[in-house]
Design a protein around this motif. Structure first.
Motif, mmCIF file in Angstrom:
data_model
loop_
_atom_site.group_PDB
_atom_site.id
_atom_site.type_symbol
_atom_site.label_atom_id
_atom_site.label_comp_id
_atom_site.label_asym_id
_atom_site.label_seq_id
_atom_site.Cartn_x
_atom_site.Cartn_y
_atom_site.Cartn_z
ATOM 1 N N ALA A 1 -8.411 -9.758 -8.566
ATOM 2 C CA ALA A 1 -8.136 -11.184 -8.381
ATOM 3 C C ALA A 1 -9.291 -12.044 -8.885
ATOM 4 O O ALA A 1 -9.069 -13.121 -9.476
ATOM 5 C CB ALA A 1 -7.853 -11.475 -6.900
ATOM 6 N N ILE B 1 -3.838 -10.080 -5.172
ATOM 7 C CA ILE B 1 -3.781 -11.005 -6.307
ATOM 8 C C ILE B 1 -2.870 -12.184 -5.982
ATOM 9 O O ILE B 1 -3.226 -13.345 -6.211
ATOM 10 C CB ILE B 1 -3.306 -10.263 -7.568
ATOM 11 C CG1 ILE B 1 -4.339 -9.204 -7.970
ATOM 12 C CG2 ILE B 1 -3.045 -11.235 -8.717
ATOM 13 C CD1 ILE B 1 -3.865 -8.258 -9.041
ATOM 14 N N ARG C 1 -4.537 -14.536 -3.495
ATOM 15 C CA ARG C 1 -5.602 -15.347 -4.082
ATOM 16 C C ARG C 1 -5.047 -16.443 -4.987
ATOM 17 O O ARG C 1 -5.579 -17.564 -5.040
ATOM 18 C CB ARG C 1 -6.551 -14.453 -4.867
ATOM 19 C CG ARG C 1 -7.734 -15.184 -5.461
ATOM 20 C CD ARG C 1 -8.665 -15.730 -4.384
ATOM 21 N NE ARG C 1 -9.681 -16.578 -4.972
ATOM 22 C CZ ARG C 1 -10.809 -16.107 -5.528
ATOM 23 N NH1 ARG C 1 -11.055 -14.798 -5.525
ATOM 24 N NH2 ARG C 1 -11.684 -16.942 -6.046
#
Length: 234
Positions: A32, A59, A62
């Motif tokens: 991320a 991911i 984020r």
């Protein structure tokens, strides 16, 4: 060797990654950090189940994007099913390793029964994981395909080719670690390849994790439900 490569522009190296990763969640956070600066607005995050889902969760969290799955299945050599001779992804055609088929003396037609069985299992997993929801709309949008690692790259290749057919504006493959030769071979298939570590001494994905427990269908559903709750949609 860490790689973060926009295709056809040359490699950009990132800071050294400490291996092994603690677990898939830590690996996802490392990925991320490299994806955020890419500015992928309205991105679709698709994890390859099962192992890619905890990575994709970090991911998606984020980026503040929904998490979904892109289901793939390995096509095994019938006398030795753990030997992958190809793979299939939902919505795509089977992708075979032509060189390996040649060495084994096989034709694609010889694998019709195996492909049919794997497609049936793929369809079962789609129903279990997505519970009737279609794949997110990807045409004209950035798509990030996530897995927990690349060994031979067969399932990742099937996934990116199936997704390419759906017309994303930018196709990104993101994995925490991959065999260097496999990473290089997959580079032409995508627009961006994000791989923080690509060692040459690569035997299996699990060697690069302290905790690499095998996940179940229930685990996949739990991660997807957690992602939905985080966004207030579950």
């Amino acid at each position: 060797m860490p790689w973060n490569r926009p295709a056809r522009e040359g490699f950009r190296t990132a800071e050294t990654v400490r291996l092994p990763y603690t677990d898939r969640s830590e690996a996802g956070r490392v990925l991320a950090e490299r994806i955020v600066p890419m500015g992928l607005r309205d991105a679709v995050v698709l994890a390859l189940p099962r192992g890619g889902v905890p990575v994709g969760y970090e991911i998606a969290r984020r980026l503040d994007r929904p998490l979904d799955v892109l289901v793939t299945r390995k096509i095994g050599y019938p006398p030795q099913p753990e030997l992958g001779v190809g793979a299939i992804a939902e919505g795509g055609a089977p992708v075979f390793d032509a060189d390996l088929l040649g060495r084994l003396g096989l034709r694609e037609a010889d694998l019709e029964a195996t492909v049919a069985a794997e497609r049936a299992e793929l369809d079962r997993r789609v129903e279990v994981y997505r519970r009737g929801r279609p794949l997110p709309e990807t045409a004209g949008r950035p798509v990030i395909i996530v897995d927990d690692g690349l060994a031979t790259g067969g399932t990742a290749r099937a996934a990116v080719r199936a997704m390419r057919e759906r017309g994303p504006s930018r196709l990104v493959l993101a994995v925490p670690v991959g065999a260097a030769e496999t990473v290089a071979a997959l580079e032409p298939e995508v627009d961006d390849l994000v791989v923080p570590a690509a060692p040459w001494d690569f035997r299996a994905v699990g060697q690069w994790y302290q905790d690499f427990e095998q996940l179940t269908d229930d685990d996949v559903i739990a991660w997807l439900d957690r992602a939905a709750r985080d966004r207030g949609t579950g």
